[in-house]
Write an enzyme that holds these catalytic residues in place. Structure first.
Site, PDB file in Angstrom:
ATOM      1  N   LYS A  79      17.535  30.430 -52.085  1.00 46.35           N
ATOM      2  CA  LYS A  79      18.831  30.380 -52.750  1.00 46.35           C
ATOM      3  C   LYS A  79      19.870  30.035 -51.685  1.00 46.35           C
ATOM      4  O   LYS A  79      19.815  30.539 -50.573  1.00 46.35           O
ATOM      5  CB  LYS A  79      19.174  31.739 -53.358  1.00 46.35           C
ATOM      6  CG  LYS A  79      18.353  32.074 -54.578  1.00 46.35           C
ATOM      7  CD  LYS A  79      18.847  33.347 -55.216  1.00 46.35           C
ATOM      8  CE  LYS A  79      18.103  33.577 -56.519  1.00 46.35           C
ATOM      9  NZ  LYS A  79      18.573  34.779 -57.208  1.00 46.35           N
ATOM     10  N   ARG A  88      25.609  32.485 -70.634  1.00 44.44           N
ATOM     11  CA  ARG A  88      24.903  33.643 -71.175  1.00 44.44           C
ATOM     12  C   ARG A  88      25.861  34.505 -72.004  1.00 44.44           C
ATOM     13  O   ARG A  88      26.966  34.796 -71.549  1.00 44.44           O
ATOM     14  CB  ARG A  88      24.341  34.473 -70.017  1.00 44.44           C
ATOM     15  CG  ARG A  88      23.025  35.139 -70.378  1.00 44.44           C
ATOM     16  CD  ARG A  88      22.553  36.000 -69.276  1.00 44.44           C
ATOM     17  NE  ARG A  88      22.724  35.366 -67.962  1.00 44.44           N
ATOM     18  CZ  ARG A  88      21.909  35.575 -66.955  1.00 44.44           C
ATOM     19  NH1 ARG A  88      20.862  36.335 -67.111  1.00 44.44           N
ATOM     20  NH2 ARG A  88      22.138  35.023 -65.790  1.00 44.44           N
ATOM     21  N   ASP A 127      29.384  23.124 -51.429  1.00 44.12           N
ATOM     22  CA  ASP A 127      29.441  23.234 -52.886  1.00 44.12           C
ATOM     23  C   ASP A 127      30.129  22.031 -53.516  1.00 44.12           C
ATOM     24  O   ASP A 127      29.510  21.235 -54.229  1.00 44.12           O
ATOM     25  CB  ASP A 127      30.207  24.502 -53.281  1.00 44.12           C
ATOM     26  CG  ASP A 127      29.329  25.743 -53.176  1.00 44.12           C
ATOM     27  OD1 ASP A 127      28.110  25.600 -53.278  1.00 44.12           O
ATOM     28  OD2 ASP A 127      29.872  26.837 -53.016  1.00 44.12           O
ATOM     29  N   ALA A 183      18.728  28.576 -59.400  1.00 42.61           N
ATOM     30  CA  ALA A 183      17.808  28.743 -58.276  1.00 42.61           C
ATOM     31  C   ALA A 183      16.542  27.921 -58.563  1.00 42.61           C
ATOM     32  O   ALA A 183      16.229  27.656 -59.736  1.00 42.61           O
ATOM     33  CB  ALA A 183      17.475  30.215 -58.120  1.00 42.61           C
ATOM     34  N   GLU A 212      27.527  28.209 -50.253  1.00 44.15           N
ATOM     35  CA  GLU A 212      28.339  27.314 -49.424  1.00 44.15           C
ATOM     36  C   GLU A 212      28.067  27.415 -47.909  1.00 44.15           C
ATOM     37  O   GLU A 212      27.704  26.445 -47.258  1.00 44.15           O
ATOM     38  CB  GLU A 212      29.817  27.624 -49.703  1.00 44.15           C
ATOM     39  CG  GLU A 212      30.805  26.925 -48.800  1.00 44.15           C
ATOM     40  CD  GLU A 212      30.837  25.429 -49.015  1.00 44.15           C
ATOM     41  OE1 GLU A 212      30.902  24.987 -50.160  1.00 44.15           O
ATOM     42  OE2 GLU A 212      30.799  24.688 -48.011  1.00 44.15           O
ATOM     43  N   GLN A 239      30.008  27.088 -58.086  1.00 42.19           N
ATOM     44  CA  GLN A 239      30.934  26.026 -57.683  1.00 42.19           C
ATOM     45  C   GLN A 239      30.352  24.611 -57.651  1.00 42.19           C
ATOM     46  O   GLN A 239      30.996  23.656 -58.093  1.00 42.19           O
ATOM     47  CB  GLN A 239      31.524  26.351 -56.306  1.00 42.19           C
ATOM     48  CG  GLN A 239      32.589  25.375 -55.891  1.00 42.19           C
ATOM     49  CD  GLN A 239      33.190  25.606 -54.529  1.00 42.19           C
ATOM     50  OE1 GLN A 239      33.761  24.702 -53.947  1.00 42.19           O
ATOM     51  NE2 GLN A 239      33.097  26.801 -53.979  1.00 42.19           N
ATOM     52  N   THR A 297      19.087  31.749 -73.574  1.00 42.29           N
ATOM     53  CA  THR A 297      17.943  30.833 -73.574  1.00 42.29           C
ATOM     54  C   THR A 297      16.618  31.587 -73.461  1.00 42.29           C
ATOM     55  O   THR A 297      15.564  30.977 -73.516  1.00 42.29           O
ATOM     56  CB  THR A 297      18.067  29.820 -72.427  1.00 42.29           C
ATOM     57  OG1 THR A 297      18.092  30.532 -71.195  1.00 42.29           O
ATOM     58  CG2 THR A 297      19.334  28.996 -72.565  1.00 42.29           C
ATOM     59  N   LEU A 346      24.801  31.085 -75.238  1.00 38.64           N
ATOM     60  CA  LEU A 346      23.433  30.917 -75.728  1.00 38.64           C
ATOM     61  C   LEU A 346      22.481  31.650 -74.802  1.00 38.64           C
ATOM     62  O   LEU A 346      22.497  31.428 -73.592  1.00 38.64           O
ATOM     63  CB  LEU A 346      23.111  29.408 -75.687  1.00 38.64           C
ATOM     64  CG  LEU A 346      21.937  28.906 -76.511  1.00 38.64           C
ATOM     65  CD1 LEU A 346      22.152  29.189 -77.993  1.00 38.64           C
ATOM     66  CD2 LEU A 346      21.773  27.399 -76.300  1.00 38.64           C
ATOM     67  N   GLY A 352      36.544  10.048 -34.002  1.00 37.72           N
ATOM     68  CA  GLY A 352      36.439   8.613 -33.734  1.00 37.72           C
ATOM     69  C   GLY A 352      36.635   8.333 -32.260  1.00 37.72           C
ATOM     70  O   GLY A 352      36.703   9.230 -31.434  1.00 37.72           O
ATOM     71  N   GLY A 353      36.772   7.087 -31.927  1.00 36.52           N
ATOM     72  CA  GLY A 353      36.930   6.717 -30.527  1.00 36.52           C
ATOM     73  C   GLY A 353      38.357   6.924 -30.028  1.00 36.52           C
ATOM     74  O   GLY A 353      38.633   6.724 -28.847  1.00 36.52           O
TER      75      GLY A 353
HETATM   76  N1  CAO Z   1      20.443  32.631 -70.986  1.00 37.48           N
HETATM   77  C1  CAO Z   1      19.458  33.356 -70.448  1.00 37.48           C
HETATM   78  N2  CAO Z   1      19.143  33.329 -69.147  1.00 37.48           N
HETATM   79  C2  CAO Z   1      19.901  32.557 -68.348  1.00 37.48           C
HETATM   80  C3  CAO Z   1      20.959  31.772 -68.842  1.00 37.48           C
HETATM   81  C4  CAO Z   1      21.219  31.830 -70.232  1.00 37.48           C
HETATM   82  N3  CAO Z   1      22.199  31.130 -70.787  1.00 37.48           N
HETATM   83  N4  CAO Z   1      21.514  31.114 -67.817  1.00 37.48           N
HETATM   84  C5  CAO Z   1      20.844  31.467 -66.710  1.00 37.48           C
HETATM   85  N5  CAO Z   1      19.864  32.326 -67.031  1.00 37.48           N
HETATM   86  C6  CAO Z   1      18.891  32.933 -66.143  1.00 37.48           C
HETATM   87  C7  CAO Z   1      18.003  31.939 -65.463  1.00 37.48           C
HETATM   88  O1  CAO Z   1      17.011  31.518 -66.359  1.00 37.48           O
HETATM   89  C8  CAO Z   1      17.458  32.758 -64.304  1.00 37.48           C
HETATM   90  O2  CAO Z   1      16.420  33.565 -64.765  1.00 37.48           O
HETATM   91  P1  CAO Z   1      14.989  33.720 -64.011  1.00 37.48           P
HETATM   92  O3  CAO Z   1      15.311  33.956 -62.559  1.00 37.48           O
HETATM   93  O4  CAO Z   1      14.404  34.899 -64.704  1.00 37.48           O
HETATM   94  O5  CAO Z   1      14.239  32.473 -64.207  1.00 37.48           O
HETATM   95  C9  CAO Z   1      18.603  33.730 -64.012  1.00 37.48           C
HETATM   96  O6  CAO Z   1      19.549  33.569 -65.077  1.00 37.48           O
HETATM   97  C10 CAO Z   1      19.356  33.580 -62.736  1.00 37.48           C
HETATM   98  O7  CAO Z   1      19.613  32.241 -62.377  1.00 37.48           O
HETATM   99  P2  CAO Z   1      19.841  31.908 -60.850  1.00 37.48           P
HETATM  100  O8  CAO Z   1      18.611  32.325 -60.071  1.00 37.48           O
HETATM  101  O9  CAO Z   1      20.235  30.506 -60.705  1.00 37.48           O
HETATM  102  O10 CAO Z   1      21.081  32.836 -60.458  1.00 37.48           O
HETATM  103  P3  CAO Z   1      21.260  33.744 -59.172  1.00 37.48           P
HETATM  104  O11 CAO Z   1      22.557  34.455 -59.354  1.00 37.48           O
HETATM  105  O12 CAO Z   1      20.074  34.607 -58.923  1.00 37.48           O
HETATM  106  O13 CAO Z   1      21.386  32.702 -57.973  1.00 37.48           O
HETATM  107  C11 CAO Z   1      22.361  30.824 -56.792  1.00 37.48           C
HETATM  108  C12 CAO Z   1      22.567  32.022 -57.756  1.00 37.48           C
HETATM  109  C13 CAO Z   1      23.658  30.041 -56.720  1.00 37.48           C
HETATM  110  C14 CAO Z   1      22.006  31.361 -55.402  1.00 37.48           C
HETATM  111  C15 CAO Z   1      21.204  29.970 -57.304  1.00 37.48           C
HETATM  112  O14 CAO Z   1      21.483  29.595 -58.633  1.00 37.48           O
HETATM  113  C16 CAO Z   1      20.939  28.725 -56.472  1.00 37.48           C
HETATM  114  O15 CAO Z   1      20.360  28.789 -55.399  1.00 37.48           O
HETATM  115  N6  CAO Z   1      21.350  27.554 -56.985  1.00 37.48           N
HETATM  116  C17 CAO Z   1      21.098  26.287 -56.367  1.00 37.48           C
HETATM  117  C18 CAO Z   1      22.010  26.048 -55.195  1.00 37.48           C
HETATM  118  C19 CAO Z   1      23.448  26.148 -55.572  1.00 37.48           C
HETATM  119  O16 CAO Z   1      23.953  25.514 -56.469  1.00 37.48           O
HETATM  120  N7  CAO Z   1      24.166  26.947 -54.777  1.00 37.48           N
HETATM  121  C20 CAO Z   1      25.593  26.933 -54.788  1.00 37.48           C
HETATM  122  C21 CAO Z   1      26.174  27.846 -55.719  1.00 37.48           C
HETATM  123  S1  CAO Z   1      27.907  27.744 -55.463  1.00 37.48           S
HETATM  124  O17 CAO Z   1      28.174  28.642 -54.102  1.00 37.48           O
END
Ligand code: CAO
Length: 425
Positions: free
Chosen positions: A136, A38, A168, A98, A139, A17, A74, A72, A247-248
């Protein structure tokens, strides 16, 4: 008519989000937002809280309007080459992975700078540098860590999170401002820069008045809080203040006609000092205009419960809309508690484009919240969210100018999954 951000190309690496809120805003202002997802999976929200089988969820469609989607991988070598080509031709990279994920992909700040020194790299993280920087965050974690939860709810209840997504969407808004500011500075310097927004910081920024009260507390009780009038001593941290106004000017939520069966038959009522006399007349207490216990704001503070009980006796004789109409004739500030159903059906919000109905090829029509920021020279037209990978071919061909041969090579490498080609509607 041109759009405010026309010509700005965003490499959108966001998910869930906070990041998508930001890039959706930029897209509404005319930026070309290319969302990288992905292959086969996409943004996790595409399948979260799905209401229509096999269709992108409302969670996804309502946060990803006006974007293009490419798939894609990556972690595939060719995929990484494509990603680096995109970095070369984009103005801004936005991500909310993350902590450390972008660098693990190979996209360190140094690498990005080497590829494109004009690139602005904008990130949302849960926390800034400090003890929690590796965590990590979602919201409600941000609402709790940013001071919203400790100050929301009633004094005698547990901390509460709010329905407004201040962690978020709030942080996404902050990030969007950082990005356009960095784009403006780049017009002078020619250089990109990093834009970092921590969700904890974003929430705290929105809780600014509570940090104000924290400091006021060292100089005595917070007299506009109901607990002062109730004779309950303050502790050493800002308490939860129920529905007291920040507010006040004292305010509370009062019942209206029908409250026994309608959970939203309520009105926010503010006893603003300049209209106190009018309030007294409306509620039928004209003697309170001159009575020493009620005439002056300071005298009223210890009696707020009595005052609002009297106001409520009056509002309970009216629907929230009738009360709103009467009170507004006297400039008495008040607001009906509107349900999501009422908002969805409100004609004036449809007329301004704040609530929009969008057609989607898989799920059919759906409602979304349009752009709440209205620019007279850059009107927003909400376009449905993209299907997963819908624009992969188009982006490789037109943005990266890849030849047929190169596209076949990329496809053969497995970097883009199976490309969906959907005729432009
Ligand atoms: N191709 C290949 N790999 C991909 C990719 C792609 N197109 N897009 C993402 N990935 C991979 C990342 O490289 C990562 O891999 P590694 O951990 O091996 O380096 C993996 O996907 C997971 O990414 P992530 O850690 O961001 O995802 P998660 O589900 O584990 O965590 C979240 C989610 C939201 C907790 C975390 O992204 C985070 O803390 N973000 C920052 C704070 C934030 O925005 N929070 C609010 C989210 S909205 O409620």
């Amino acid at each position: 008519m041109t759009k405010a951000l026309e010509g700005v190309r965003i490499l959108d690496f966001t998910h869930v989000q906070s990041g998508p809120t930001c890039t959706q805003l930029l897209a509404w202002f005319g930026a070309d937002v290319i969302k990288v997802e992905r292959p086969g999976v996409g943004d996790i929200t595409r399948t979260q809280l799905q209401d229509v089988p096999d269709a992108d969820s409302l969670y996804f469609t309502m946060l990803n309007s006006n974007k293009r989607s490419i798939t894609l991988d990556t972690k595939n070598r060719t995929g990484m080459e494509v990603l680096e080509d995109l970095v070369r031709v984009c103005d801004v990279l936005v991500e909310n992975f993350a902590p450390g994920a972008l660098a693990r992909m190979g996209l360190t700040w140094e690498r990005i700078q080497a590829l494109n020194p004009r690139m602005i790299v904008a990130s949302v993280k849960g926390f800034g540098p400090g003890p929690y920087e590796e965590c990590k965050v979602y919201e409600n974690v941000a609402q709790c860590a940013g001071g919203a939860a400790s100050t929301t709810g009633f004094r005698d209840g547990i901390p509460l999170v709010t329905g407004a997504q201040i962690g978020d969407s709030g942080t996404g808004l902050h990030l969007a401002l950082g990005i356009v500011t960095a784009l403006y500075q780049r017009t002078h310097t020619g250089r990109g820069q990093r834009v970092d927004c921590a969700m904890q910081d974003g929430v705290l920024n929105l809780c600014r008045v509570k940090l104000r009260d924290q400091q006021r507390l060292t100089h005595g009780p917070l007299k506009e809080y109901s607990q002062y009038g109730e004779g309950v001593p303050f502790g050493d941290a800002v308490p939860r203040a129920g529905n007291d106004s920040g507010g006040g000017q004292p305010g509370r939520i009062v019942k209206c006609k029908g409250w026994e069966t309608d959970p939203n038959a309520y009105l926010y009522f503010i006893t603003q000092a300049p209209v106190w006399e009018k309030i007294c007349d409306v509620i039928g207490e004209p003697e309170w205009k001159t009575h020493p216990d009620f005439a002056k704001p300071a005298a009223r503070l210890p009696r707020l419960t009595q005052i609002f009980e009297r106001i409520e006796q009056w509002t309970m004789t009216k629907t929230k809309f009738e009360a709103m109409d009467i009170l507004n004739q006297y400039d008495i500030p008040c607001g009906p508690i509107l349900s999501m159903k009422e908002l969805a059906e409100e004609p004036s919000l449809r007329a301004t484009g704040t609530i929009v109905e969008v057609e989607h090829p898989v799920r059919g029509p759906y409602l979304t919240v349009g752009n709440p920021i209205k620019l007279s020279d850059s009107p927003t037209e909400v376009v449905r969210s993209p299907l997963l990978g819908e624009h992969t071919d188009e982006v490789l061909r037109r943005v990266l100018s890849y030849s047929d041969e190169r596209i076949l090579e990329v496809a053969g490498s497995g970097a883009i999954g199976s490309v969906q080609k959907i005729a432009a509607e």
